[in-house]
Design a protein around this motif. Structure first.
Motif, PDB file in Angstrom:
ATOM      1  N   MET A   1     -18.932  23.714 -31.539  1.00 38.01           N
ATOM      2  CA  MET A   1     -20.271  23.175 -31.606  1.00 38.01           C
ATOM      3  C   MET A   1     -20.240  21.679 -31.260  1.00 38.01           C
ATOM      4  SD  MET A   1     -22.647  22.613 -34.886  1.00 38.01           S
ATOM      5  CE  MET A   1     -23.878  23.849 -35.008  1.00 38.01           C
ATOM      6  N   LEU A   2     -21.195  21.246 -30.457  1.00 38.51           N
ATOM      7  CA  LEU A   2     -21.282  19.850 -30.031  1.00 38.51           C
ATOM      8  C   LEU A   2     -22.057  19.034 -31.057  1.00 38.51           C
ATOM      9  CD1 LEU A   2     -20.746  17.743 -27.815  1.00 38.51           C
ATOM     10  CD2 LEU A   2     -22.957  18.385 -26.830  1.00 38.51           C
ATOM     11  N   ARG A   3     -21.501  17.882 -31.404  1.00 45.31           N
ATOM     12  CA  ARG A   3     -22.142  16.958 -32.334  1.00 45.31           C
ATOM     13  C   ARG A   3     -22.103  15.567 -31.710  1.00 45.31           C
ATOM     14  NH1 ARG A   3     -19.260  14.218 -37.144  1.00 45.31           N
ATOM     15  NH2 ARG A   3     -20.954  13.106 -38.127  1.00 45.31           N
ATOM     16  N   ILE A   4     -23.246  14.886 -31.678  1.00 46.94           N
ATOM     17  CA  ILE A   4     -23.325  13.508 -31.203  1.00 46.94           C
ATOM     18  C   ILE A   4     -23.550  12.623 -32.420  1.00 46.94           C
ATOM     19  CG2 ILE A   4     -24.504  11.878 -29.680  1.00 46.94           C
ATOM     20  CD1 ILE A   4     -23.236  14.204 -28.135  1.00 46.94           C
ATOM     21  N   ARG A   5     -22.737  11.579 -32.547  1.00 49.98           N
ATOM     22  CA  ARG A   5     -22.890  10.685 -33.695  1.00 49.98           C
ATOM     23  C   ARG A   5     -22.687   9.241 -33.272  1.00 49.98           C
ATOM     24  NH1 ARG A   5     -18.170   8.584 -35.856  1.00 49.98           N
ATOM     25  NH2 ARG A   5     -16.232   9.621 -35.272  1.00 49.98           N
ATOM     26  N   LEU A   6     -23.323   8.349 -34.016  1.00 52.07           N
ATOM     27  CA  LEU A   6     -23.146   6.920 -33.814  1.00 52.07           C
ATOM     28  C   LEU A   6     -21.791   6.526 -34.387  1.00 52.07           C
ATOM     29  CD1 LEU A   6     -24.688   4.499 -32.670  1.00 52.07           C
ATOM     30  CD2 LEU A   6     -25.618   4.112 -34.940  1.00 52.07           C
ATOM     31  N   ALA A   7     -21.004   5.811 -33.615  1.00 54.97           N
ATOM     32  CA  ALA A   7     -19.676   5.393 -34.045  1.00 54.97           C
ATOM     33  C   ALA A   7     -19.770   4.236 -35.034  1.00 54.97           C
ATOM     34  CB  ALA A   7     -18.844   4.982 -32.832  1.00 54.97           C
ATOM     35  N   GLY A   8     -18.740   4.104 -35.832  1.00 60.76           N
ATOM     36  CA  GLY A   8     -18.647   3.007 -36.789  1.00 60.76           C
ATOM     37  C   GLY A   8     -17.400   2.175 -36.545  1.00 60.76           C
ATOM     38  N   LEU A   9     -17.203   1.161 -37.370  1.00 61.50           N
ATOM     39  CA  LEU A   9     -16.040   0.280 -37.232  1.00 61.50           C
ATOM     40  C   LEU A   9     -14.726   1.049 -37.290  1.00 61.50           C
ATOM     41  CD1 LEU A   9     -17.152  -2.796 -39.364  1.00 61.50           C
ATOM     42  CD2 LEU A   9     -16.727  -2.753 -36.910  1.00 61.50           C
ATOM     43  N   SER A  10     -14.676   2.107 -38.060  1.00 63.15           N
ATOM     44  CA  SER A  10     -13.434   2.875 -38.173  1.00 63.15           C
ATOM     45  C   SER A  10     -13.088   3.615 -36.884  1.00 63.15           C
ATOM     46  CB  SER A  10     -13.528   3.865 -39.338  1.00 63.15           C
ATOM     47  OG  SER A  10     -14.548   4.827 -39.088  1.00 63.15           O
ATOM     48  N   ASP A  11     -14.023   3.678 -35.946  1.00 62.79           N
ATOM     49  CA  ASP A  11     -13.800   4.352 -34.665  1.00 62.79           C
ATOM     50  C   ASP A  11     -13.349   3.390 -33.561  1.00 62.79           C
ATOM     51  OD1 ASP A  11     -14.714   7.051 -35.410  1.00 62.79           O
ATOM     52  OD2 ASP A  11     -16.695   6.121 -35.585  1.00 62.79           O
ATOM     53  N   ALA A  12     -13.128   2.124 -33.877  1.00 65.46           N
ATOM     54  CA  ALA A  12     -12.828   1.122 -32.845  1.00 65.46           C
ATOM     55  C   ALA A  12     -11.567   1.464 -32.044  1.00 65.46           C
ATOM     56  CB  ALA A  12     -12.710  -0.267 -33.461  1.00 65.46           C
ATOM     57  N   GLY A  13     -10.552   1.980 -32.677  1.00 68.63           N
ATOM     58  CA  GLY A  13      -9.339   2.361 -31.959  1.00 68.63           C
ATOM     59  C   GLY A  13      -9.594   3.490 -30.982  1.00 68.63           C
ATOM     60  N   LEU A  14     -10.354   4.460 -31.411  1.00 70.99           N
ATOM     61  CA  LEU A  14     -10.722   5.576 -30.548  1.00 70.99           C
ATOM     62  C   LEU A  14     -11.546   5.093 -29.355  1.00 70.99           C
ATOM     63  CD1 LEU A  14     -10.944   8.632 -30.016  1.00 70.99           C
ATOM     64  CD2 LEU A  14     -12.868   8.657 -31.587  1.00 70.99           C
ATOM     65  N   MET A  15     -12.494   4.199 -29.613  1.00 69.74           N
ATOM     66  CA  MET A  15     -13.321   3.653 -28.528  1.00 69.74           C
ATOM     67  C   MET A  15     -12.476   2.857 -27.543  1.00 69.74           C
ATOM     68  SD  MET A  15     -16.834   2.569 -30.446  1.00 69.74           S
ATOM     69  CE  MET A  15     -16.151   2.061 -31.999  1.00 69.74           C
ATOM     70  N   THR A  16     -11.489   2.136 -28.059  1.00 68.20           N
ATOM     71  CA  THR A  16     -10.587   1.387 -27.190  1.00 68.20           C
ATOM     72  C   THR A  16      -9.832   2.340 -26.266  1.00 68.20           C
ATOM     73  OG1 THR A  16     -10.343  -0.346 -28.854  1.00 68.20           O
ATOM     74  CG2 THR A  16      -8.640  -0.221 -27.150  1.00 68.20           C
ATOM     75  N   ASP A  17      -9.300   3.414 -26.822  1.00 70.07           N
ATOM     76  CA  ASP A  17      -8.564   4.394 -26.019  1.00 70.07           C
ATOM     77  C   ASP A  17      -9.463   5.027 -24.962  1.00 70.07           C
ATOM     78  OD1 ASP A  17      -6.343   3.874 -27.579  1.00 70.07           O
ATOM     79  OD2 ASP A  17      -6.560   5.686 -28.803  1.00 70.07           O
ATOM     80  N   LEU A  18     -10.683   5.405 -25.345  1.00 73.79           N
ATOM     81  CA  LEU A  18     -11.604   6.024 -24.388  1.00 73.79           C
ATOM     82  C   LEU A  18     -11.974   5.067 -23.265  1.00 73.79           C
ATOM     83  CD1 LEU A  18     -13.931   7.921 -26.879  1.00 73.79           C
ATOM     84  CD2 LEU A  18     -12.451   8.988 -25.159  1.00 73.79           C
TER      85      LEU A  18
END
Length: 150
Positions: A1-18
């Protein structure tokens, strides 16, 4: 199932990789230390509101993202509220492309922008992605120019 969510500060490493993966797919050669610099920038920008990121999760794993830089602008007929959002890094991992994830991300951003009174969404695109954005409602601006200072 697809879920769209607003990222938070804890996602910064993931966002950097992407973001790094996205830039490398575009053919950019990233210098040593770039990811660390980007991570610091993302941490600061998320904290002070210069950056908002939506993540697409498919069965609990990140499949894509879209980043937004909100920007103030002098009000005009086209910007009555004086607020625009520039989209960056609309990215879906190769294994999940052509499944509607990019449209779902754009829809989430569009809904949030309407809720927050944003006047205009803008972006730059690669030729192969132009049709996606046109389907969503973006049009080409023939009067935009830029000048690189680096």
């Amino acid at each position: 199932m697809l879920r769209i969510r607003l990222a938070g500060l804890s996602d910064a490493g993931l966002m950097t990789d992407l973001r790094c993966t996205f830039l490398e797919e575009l053919g950019q050669r990233l210098e040593d230390g770039f990811a660390d610099h980007l991570r610091s920038w993302i941490d600061e920008a998320l904290a002070d509101g210069r950056l908002q990121v939506w993540l697409a999760e498919l069965d609990g794993r990140v499949a894509g993202c879209v980043a937004v830089n909100p920007y103030p602008r002098m009000p005009s007929a086209y910007y009555p509220r004086g607020l625009g959002w520039h989209l960056h890094n609309v990215y879906v991992k190769p294994a999940h492309r052509k499944a509607g994830i990019a449209l779902a991300l754009l829809s989430a951003v569009g809904a949030a922008a309407r809720e927050q009174g944003v006047d205009v969404l803008s972006l730059r695109t690669e030729p192969q992605a132009r049709a996606l954005y046109e389907r969503f409602g973006f049009s080409t601006a023939v009067d935009a120019m830029s000048m690189s200072l680096v």
